[in-house]
Design a protein around this motif. Structure first.
Motif, PDB file in Angstrom:
ATOM      1  N   ALA A   6       4.411   6.175  -4.867  1.00 37.19           N
ATOM      2  CA  ALA A   6       5.238   5.830  -5.899  1.00 37.19           C
ATOM      3  C   ALA A   6       5.429   6.826  -6.589  1.00 37.19           C
ATOM      4  CB  ALA A   6       4.364   5.333  -6.915  1.00 37.19           C
ATOM      5  N   ASP A   7       4.475   8.287  -6.842  1.00 35.97           N
ATOM      6  CA  ASP A   7       4.411   9.810  -7.600  1.00 35.97           C
ATOM      7  C   ASP A   7       4.463  10.860  -6.915  1.00 35.97           C
ATOM      8  OD1 ASP A   7       1.564   8.704  -7.205  1.00 35.97           O
ATOM      9  OD2 ASP A   7       0.774   9.375  -8.956  1.00 35.97           O
ATOM     10  N   TRP A   8       4.799  10.744  -5.206  1.00 34.35           N
ATOM     11  CA  TRP A   8       4.874  11.880  -4.532  1.00 34.35           C
ATOM     12  C   TRP A   8       5.810  12.520  -5.246  1.00 34.35           C
ATOM     13  CZ3 TRP A   8       3.248  10.479   1.071  1.00 34.35           C
ATOM     14  CH2 TRP A   8       2.019   9.952   1.495  1.00 34.35           C
ATOM     15  N   GLU A   9       5.982  14.031  -5.081  1.00 39.51           N
ATOM     16  CA  GLU A   9       7.179  15.150  -5.575  1.00 39.51           C
ATOM     17  C   GLU A   9       8.596  14.557  -4.490  1.00 39.51           C
ATOM     18  OE1 GLU A   9       6.223  18.277  -5.866  1.00 39.51           O
ATOM     19  OE2 GLU A   9       5.385  18.559  -8.451  1.00 39.51           O
ATOM     20  N   ASP A  10       8.160  14.098  -3.333  1.00 42.04           N
ATOM     21  CA  ASP A  10       9.320  14.094  -2.609  1.00 42.04           C
ATOM     22  C   ASP A  10       9.514  12.839  -1.799  1.00 42.04           C
ATOM     23  OD1 ASP A  10       6.958  13.515  -1.397  1.00 42.04           O
ATOM     24  OD2 ASP A  10       6.963  15.472  -0.246  1.00 42.04           O
ATOM     25  N   ASP A  69       3.088   1.864  -3.234  1.00 41.12           N
ATOM     26  CA  ASP A  69       1.730   2.236  -4.298  1.00 41.12           C
ATOM     27  C   ASP A  69       1.209   3.912  -4.042  1.00 41.12           C
ATOM     28  OD1 ASP A  69       0.509   1.803  -6.950  1.00 41.12           O
ATOM     29  OD2 ASP A  69      -1.282   2.143  -5.077  1.00 41.12           O
ATOM     30  N   MET A  70       0.927   4.057  -2.542  1.00 40.41           N
ATOM     31  CA  MET A  70       0.567   5.387  -2.112  1.00 40.41           C
ATOM     32  C   MET A  70       1.833   6.432  -2.868  1.00 40.41           C
ATOM     33  SD  MET A  70      -0.577   5.733   1.243  1.00 40.41           S
ATOM     34  CE  MET A  70      -2.686   5.539   1.171  1.00 40.41           C
ATOM     35  N   ASP A 102      -2.164  12.855   4.772  1.00 37.23           N
ATOM     36  CA  ASP A 102      -1.869  10.877   4.391  1.00 37.23           C
ATOM     37  C   ASP A 102      -2.379  10.032   5.507  1.00 37.23           C
ATOM     38  OD1 ASP A 102      -0.583  12.437   1.767  1.00 37.23           O
ATOM     39  OD2 ASP A 102       0.792  13.440   2.931  1.00 37.23           O
ATOM     40  N   ILE A 131       0.526  -1.102  -0.200  1.00 36.75           N
ATOM     41  CA  ILE A 131      -0.126  -0.419  -0.001  1.00 36.75           C
ATOM     42  C   ILE A 131       0.649   1.496  -0.030  1.00 36.75           C
ATOM     43  CG2 ILE A 131      -1.787   1.411   1.487  1.00 36.75           C
ATOM     44  CD1 ILE A 131      -2.637  -1.475   2.118  1.00 36.75           C
ATOM     45  N   LEU A 171       8.380   8.953   5.057  1.00 36.92           N
ATOM     46  CA  LEU A 171       7.653   9.370   3.951  1.00 36.92           C
ATOM     47  C   LEU A 171       7.158  10.508   3.841  1.00 36.92           C
ATOM     48  CD1 LEU A 171       6.017   5.821   4.187  1.00 36.92           C
ATOM     49  CD2 LEU A 171       7.741   6.059   2.806  1.00 36.92           C
ATOM     50  N   ALA A 172       7.822  11.162   4.405  1.00 36.59           N
ATOM     51  CA  ALA A 172       6.454  12.741   4.712  1.00 36.59           C
ATOM     52  C   ALA A 172       5.578  12.899   4.581  1.00 36.59           C
ATOM     53  CB  ALA A 172       7.491  13.570   2.756  1.00 36.59           C
TER      54      ALA A 172
END
Lengths: 531, 101
Positions: free
Chosen positions: B26-30, B23-24, B52, B20, B46-47
């Motif tokens: 995966a495309d976060w900028e940081d 996937d969650m 979130d 999870i 994970l910031a």
């Protein structure tokens, strides 16, 4: 029949009528002329999550379970705040019902639709931050298509919570213009997406919320309301008004495009979740509660608000402002306008004794109603609704114990301050109960103005428009005035015995025996669906 | 007595949680570049922001098909919200509550 539901969050005729008259919204003016208009009365606390959910379910908040953006739970660990999602909506929705009966649905930017329902069609929920937008779109894989269509701009569809809060709290003058331009861009993106889906996909129900009216009116009411705009505006004031008008001009063009795409055979419903109006007061409710001995600020102290603020930028910060051991009544969100009363479940626990609840609540109501503006002597709190009055239903116990209606319909502030009541330097826009409805299309009277309707009443109208049966156990009346009598005689509304549980098959309720049909017709008449 | 549902092992839960989180984010900028494991911290590594955590709770309940998990027991301590969480904390919480505590 194909049906388009265009939500204009917070739209009010007090702003739209002058814009139509001044030629800023010529399409909307034509739509009103070829359709029927009415005030659409919001939920008891006129607020986006409960109101749109009532429109989408035909249920009052007491029966769909949504009262606010957040829900506080009293637990052994403390007061736990839960952000509400689609899973907290406790009954069927227009989208799930329509989909279950074989209709194709496009659903864009509605609150409380994340996680997205597994419908036949497409969902991009509202109120989702960019980090979670991919996972929140439906069906799986649709997000890639969305990105291909909108590119990097996809980000602007998402919710930036901090930016949203700033918009409601107030921005420095230098940031007004960009705030409005952002919403012009954002509506354009929703319009592009909806246009794409309406032209590329099969659909029966296309539903979108444009939330810019709410956002602009909160921040820039005094530039929009002719009553508030100065006769001799400064260049900056004129620039902001011009931008606001540009927003509504574009919105009008979007409506024109979408309605043209839908075609003359479709029905159009333009609706708002609540209205809007000016507010001057800031009522610091927790300060008032503290002064009356019902609330204590935390040991670290609670800094006094000096920015005309309503809430802390972090809910966690707000939570920690209170001394929970010595607090028996509190307000946690401005949006609920609510007071929660703590009832001790066992000796030694903070809160009032269960047997003292009724008398305590009555005393609190009387004291709130007696609170007056020191400057004018006028009562500040117009009404105090108990949860039984405002939110009767299966989920009433989750609602605030008391809901306040302030004299100018403002939201309360939950912050600390050096006085319980202050006057704003400039008016802000805040929610009012009187929203809008404009309906047009086959079977809908032209040029009619009908008496105000309750927001729940739009649900059966939308189902009828989609040629679907109306669940009999909803809290709504079928709004006959929206349809021509001859049309209703030719195609009377049909009723199913109840909204189905989500897993049920459509066959279970649509096929009625003659006896059942006769019983339904009788029920229908009793409920006001048929004359 | 054991319930009808088979008990989930800590390994199975860890696998699900990592899946999870991967996937969650995966495309976060940081986005966190290292492997996600038991010692990964939601905020520091994970910031994560509070919103979130809400989304993670929803994703976990959907993944394990277990609505209304008592996340307040994980997220609050002594009446205050915790500052950060390790994946291992999450796994232990889920091990307890998915297995019927």
């Amino acid at each position: 029949m194909r049906t388009v539901l265009i939500g204009l969050d917070g739209a009010t005729f007090s702003i739209l009528d002058p814009l139509m008259e001044e030629g800023v919204m010529p399409f909307l003016r034509r739509l009103v002329a070829r359709g029927t208009r009415a005030e659409l009365l919001s939920t008891p606390n006129p607020l986006t999550p409960p109101a749109w959910t009532s429109l989408a379910t035909g249920r009052t908040p007491g029966n769909h379970g949504i009262f606010d953006f957040l829900k506080p739970y009293e637990t052994e660990e403390g007061i736990f705040l839960k952000l509400l999602s689609s899973r907290d909506v406790q009954c069927d929705t227009l989208w799930t019902l329509a989909s279950r009966y074989g209709k194709r649905v496009i659903l864009l930017n509605f609150p409380l639709t994340n996680p997205p329902p597994a419908i036949s069609g497409f969902v991009v929920p509202g109120f989702v931050s960019y980090r979670h937008l991919r996972r929140a779109t439906y069906p799986p894989g649709f997000y890639q298509r969305l990105q291909a269509l909108l590119g990097l701009n996809t980000r602007d569809l998402a919710l930036d919570l901090d930016y949203e809060k700033k918009g409601i709290q107030g921005l420095p003058p230098t940031e007004y213009a960009e705030w409005i331009r952002f919403h012009i861009r954002r509506e354009s993106l929703w319009g592009t997406l909806l246009r794409h889906l309406m032209t590329q996909e099969a659909w029966d129900l296309a539903a979108v919320v444009f939330d810019g009216p709410d956002k602009l009116q909160h921040l820039a009411w005094r530039f929009l309301d002719p009553q508030c705009f100065p006769a001799q505006p400064s260049p900056w004031e004129q620039e902001i008004r011009t931008l606001c008008l540009e927003y509504f001009r574009q919105l009008d063009a979007l409506l024109a495009t979408l309605c043209a795409l839908a075609g003359p055979e479709a029905r159009i419903f333009v609706a708002s979740d609540h209205g809007f109006g000016p507010t001057w007061d800031i009522f610091y409710l927790n300060v008032w509660l503290q002064q009356h001995g019902y609330l204590a600020w935390g040991a670290a102290g609670a800094p006094c608000d000096e920015e005309e603020g309503l809430l802390a930028m972090r809910m966690r910060t707000q939570y920690e402002l209170f001394d929970w051991q010595h607090t028996v009544a509190y307000a946690l969100t401005p949006s609920s306008n609510g007071v929660y009363i703590r009832v001790a479940q066992r000796p030694g626990q903070a809160g009032i004794a269960p047997e003292a609840y009724a008398a305590f609540r009555q005393r609190l109501i009387a004291e709130l109603l007696a609170f007056t503006d020191p400057a004018s002597g006028e009562p500040v709190v117009k009404r105090v609704l108990t949860r039984e009055e405002a939110f009767a239903g299966r989920y009433m116990h989750e609602a605030p114990d008391l809901t306040l209606v302030l004299r100018d319909h403002g939201f309360i502030s939950i912050l600390n301050a050096d006085a319980p009541l202050k006057r704003r330097r400039e008016p802000k826009g805040m929610h009012r109960p009187e929203g809008i409805l404009i309906a047009a299309g086959p079977g809908i009277p032209q040029g009619a103005v009908v008496p105000p309707l309750a927001i729940v009443d739009l649900f059966p109208a939308l189902l009828y428009s989609l040629d679907l049966a109306i669940p009999a156990d909803i809290d709504a009346q079928f709004p006959q005035a929206l349809f021509e009598p001859a049309w209703l005689r030719a195609a009377p509304p049909r009723v199913s015995d109840a909204a189905l549980p989500l897993s049920s098959s459509p066959e279970a309720s649509t096929v009625l025996s003659d006896e059942e049909e006769a019983a339904m017709v009788a029920r229908l008449k009793a409920l006001g669906y048929l004359e | 007595m054991e319930g009808l549902q088979p008990r989930l092992s800590r390994e199975t839960i860890l696998h699900g949680v990592v899946q999870i989180l991967t996937d969650m984010t995966a495309d976060w900028e940081d986005a966190f570049t290292g492997p996600i494991g038991p010692e990964t911290r939601l905020v520091a590594d994970l910031a994560f922001e509070s919103i979130d955590v809400v989304q993670l709770a929803v994703a976990i309940e959907e993944h394990f098909q277990h609505p209304n998990l008592p996340f307040q027991k994980l997220l609050m301590r002594d009446g205050r919200y915790v500052e950060d969480l390790q994946v291992a904390d999450l796994v232990e919480f889920l091990y307890t509550h998915l297995n019927g505590a």
